[in-house]
Design a protein around this motif. Structure first.
Motif, PDB file in Angstrom:
ATOM      1  N   UNK A 110       0.836  -1.193   0.000  1.00 61.60           N
ATOM      2  CA  UNK A 110       0.000   0.000   0.000  1.00 61.60           C
ATOM      3  C   UNK A 110       0.877   1.251   0.000  1.00 61.60           C
ATOM      4  N   UNK A 111       0.464   2.216  -0.788  1.00 62.95           N
ATOM      5  CA  UNK A 111       1.256   3.420  -1.014  1.00 62.95           C
ATOM      6  C   UNK A 111       1.360   4.272   0.250  1.00 62.95           C
ATOM      7  N   UNK A 112       2.579   4.434   0.739  1.00 59.12           N
ATOM      8  CA  UNK A 112       2.839   5.283   1.899  1.00 59.12           C
ATOM      9  C   UNK A 112       3.915   6.311   1.573  1.00 59.12           C
ATOM     10  N   UNK A 113       4.070   6.619   0.291  1.00 60.54           N
ATOM     11  CA  UNK A 113       5.144   7.501  -0.145  1.00 60.54           C
ATOM     12  C   UNK A 113       5.066   8.867   0.526  1.00 60.54           C
ATOM     13  N   UNK A 114       3.907   9.489   0.477  1.00 60.26           N
ATOM     14  CA  UNK A 114       3.786  10.824   1.061  1.00 60.26           C
ATOM     15  C   UNK A 114       3.809  10.789   2.583  1.00 60.26           C
ATOM     16  N   UNK A 115       3.402   9.673   3.165  1.00 62.83           N
ATOM     17  CA  UNK A 115       3.480   9.550   4.618  1.00 62.83           C
ATOM     18  C   UNK A 115       4.928   9.594   5.088  1.00 62.83           C
ATOM     19  N   UNK A 170      -7.339   2.781  -4.303  1.00 59.64           N
ATOM     20  CA  UNK A 170      -6.637   4.057  -4.371  1.00 59.64           C
ATOM     21  C   UNK A 170      -5.246   3.942  -3.763  1.00 59.64           C
ATOM     22  N   UNK A 171      -5.134   3.184  -2.678  1.00 60.07           N
ATOM     23  CA  UNK A 171      -3.870   3.063  -1.965  1.00 60.07           C
ATOM     24  C   UNK A 171      -2.973   1.953  -2.500  1.00 60.07           C
ATOM     25  N   UNK A 172      -3.517   1.063  -3.321  1.00 60.56           N
ATOM     26  CA  UNK A 172      -2.758  -0.105  -3.755  1.00 60.56           C
ATOM     27  C   UNK A 172      -1.548   0.295  -4.595  1.00 60.56           C
ATOM     28  N   UNK A 173      -0.360  -0.105  -4.129  1.00 55.17           N
ATOM     29  CA  UNK A 173       0.864   0.088  -4.912  1.00 55.17           C
ATOM     30  C   UNK A 173       1.134  -1.110  -5.803  1.00 55.17           C
ATOM     31  N   UNK A 174       0.900  -2.305  -5.274  1.00 57.60           N
ATOM     32  CA  UNK A 174       1.176  -3.513  -6.032  1.00 57.60           C
ATOM     33  C   UNK A 174       1.298  -4.705  -5.106  1.00 57.60           C
ATOM     34  N   UNK A 175       2.155  -5.665  -5.496  1.00 55.01           N
ATOM     35  CA  UNK A 175       2.262  -6.900  -4.732  1.00 55.01           C
ATOM     36  C   UNK A 175       3.714  -7.363  -4.645  1.00 55.01           C
ATOM     37  N   UNK A 176       3.989  -8.066  -3.560  1.00 50.85           N
ATOM     38  CA  UNK A 176       5.306  -8.665  -3.325  1.00 50.85           C
ATOM     39  C   UNK A 176       5.115 -10.165  -3.187  1.00 50.85           C
TER      40      UNK A 176
END
Length: 282
Positions: free
Chosen positions: A121-126, A158-164
């Motif tokens: 989940x996208x936490x880039x700006x956090x 909206x928050x999904x970045x991708x998968x590992x």
């Protein structure tokens, strides 16, 4: 009213706090930075409606001043810094499982690690706006089931970045390409590790065998992938029992962590520079 990226993420990994909201106005509390703020249910619903706007620019934050919390790893072993010339490209919180097997092993043997599977989940700006809160997000996320599109409302997509995941028992793969974006890919290998801090969360509800190690993972193909190095930090849970005494086959252990993805400047999602793209089109 403004819903910060960090709080938006917490709504996603703790969907029950959304689904349980009463229909009548009542008092709710959100933690934002070091301040505790009161929100009515109506205000929370309004702020949730702003999720698309909040995360539409999730990868457009200035990461030039962001630093990873490498010094928090258990001493004396800490992870080395990223390779010279790389820039921080993306930050995500991963929630999933570490995978193990005791198949064919004696009861006294140590379970064998066979990979991992996690949603990112996208936490880039956090990492820019609320770094201290970001470091604690895996501990919060671990206490809840892995979010999915049904349980987390619109916030999931909206928050999904991708998968590992792993392509075999030793090769971790990071796939940050979805139907909505192409952040990039990387297949890698573990190059360094450090023990998680002594106070790391051991497992769900305080029960477990410990937090998995912090890792530095390097790309297997310098030219073929957008990301060159990935760090797994702030781990919570994921360690297996010390022996196969009570396990006979494959099993999983819940975990969460932050992932910091580093890239070469000017490289696109396919790992190509502008000059390489021009050569290919000639």
């Amino acid at each position: 009213m403004h819903l910060s990226p960090a709080i938006a993420f917490l709504f996603t990994v703790t969907p029950s706090c959304i689904l349980a909201l009463p229909t009548q106005t009542s008092s709710n509390t959100l933690v934002q930075g070091s301040q505790v703020q009161k929100r009515s249910t109506d205000e929370l619903i309004y702020e949730l409606s702003s999720l698309p706007r909040v995360w539409q620019q999730a990868s457009q934050c200035d990461l030039s001043s962001v630093s990873m919390p490498l010094s928090q790893a258990s001493s004396p072993s800490t992870l080395p810094s990223p390779s010279e010339g790389l820039v921080l490209s993306h930050v995500a919180v991963g929630r999933g499982t570490q995978n193990y097997t005791c198949s064919g092993l004696s009861p006294s043997a140590t379970p064998k690690a066979v990979g991992a599977l996690a949603t990112l989940f996208n936490a880039t700006c956090a990492s820019v706006d609320s770094p201290d809160l970001l470091y604690t997000m895996p501990s919060v996320a671990l206490q809840y089931d892995v979010p999915n599109a049904q349980s987390a409302l619109q916030a999931y997509d909206i928050l999904l970045s991708g998968h590992h995941y792993f392509t075999n028992t030793t090769t971790p793969f990071f796939n940050l390409d979805t139907s909505d974006h192409e952040y990039g890919l990387m297949a890698g290998k573990k190059t360094d590790s450090a023990n998680a801090p002594a106070d790391a969360i051991v497992g769900q509800n305080g029960k477990g065998y410990g937090a998995v190690a912090w890792l530095k993972i390097s790309s297997l193909d310098e030219d073929g992938f957008a990301f060159k190095e990935v760090y797994r930090l702030n781990t919570a849970g994921g360690q297996p029992p010390s022996s196969c005494q009570n396990e006979t086959g494959d099993f999983t252990v819940e975990y969460a962590a932050t992932y910091w993805l580093w890239a070469a400047p000017g490289v696109d999602a396919e790992g190509k520079t502008a000059d390489q793209e021009q050569d290919n089109s000639s």
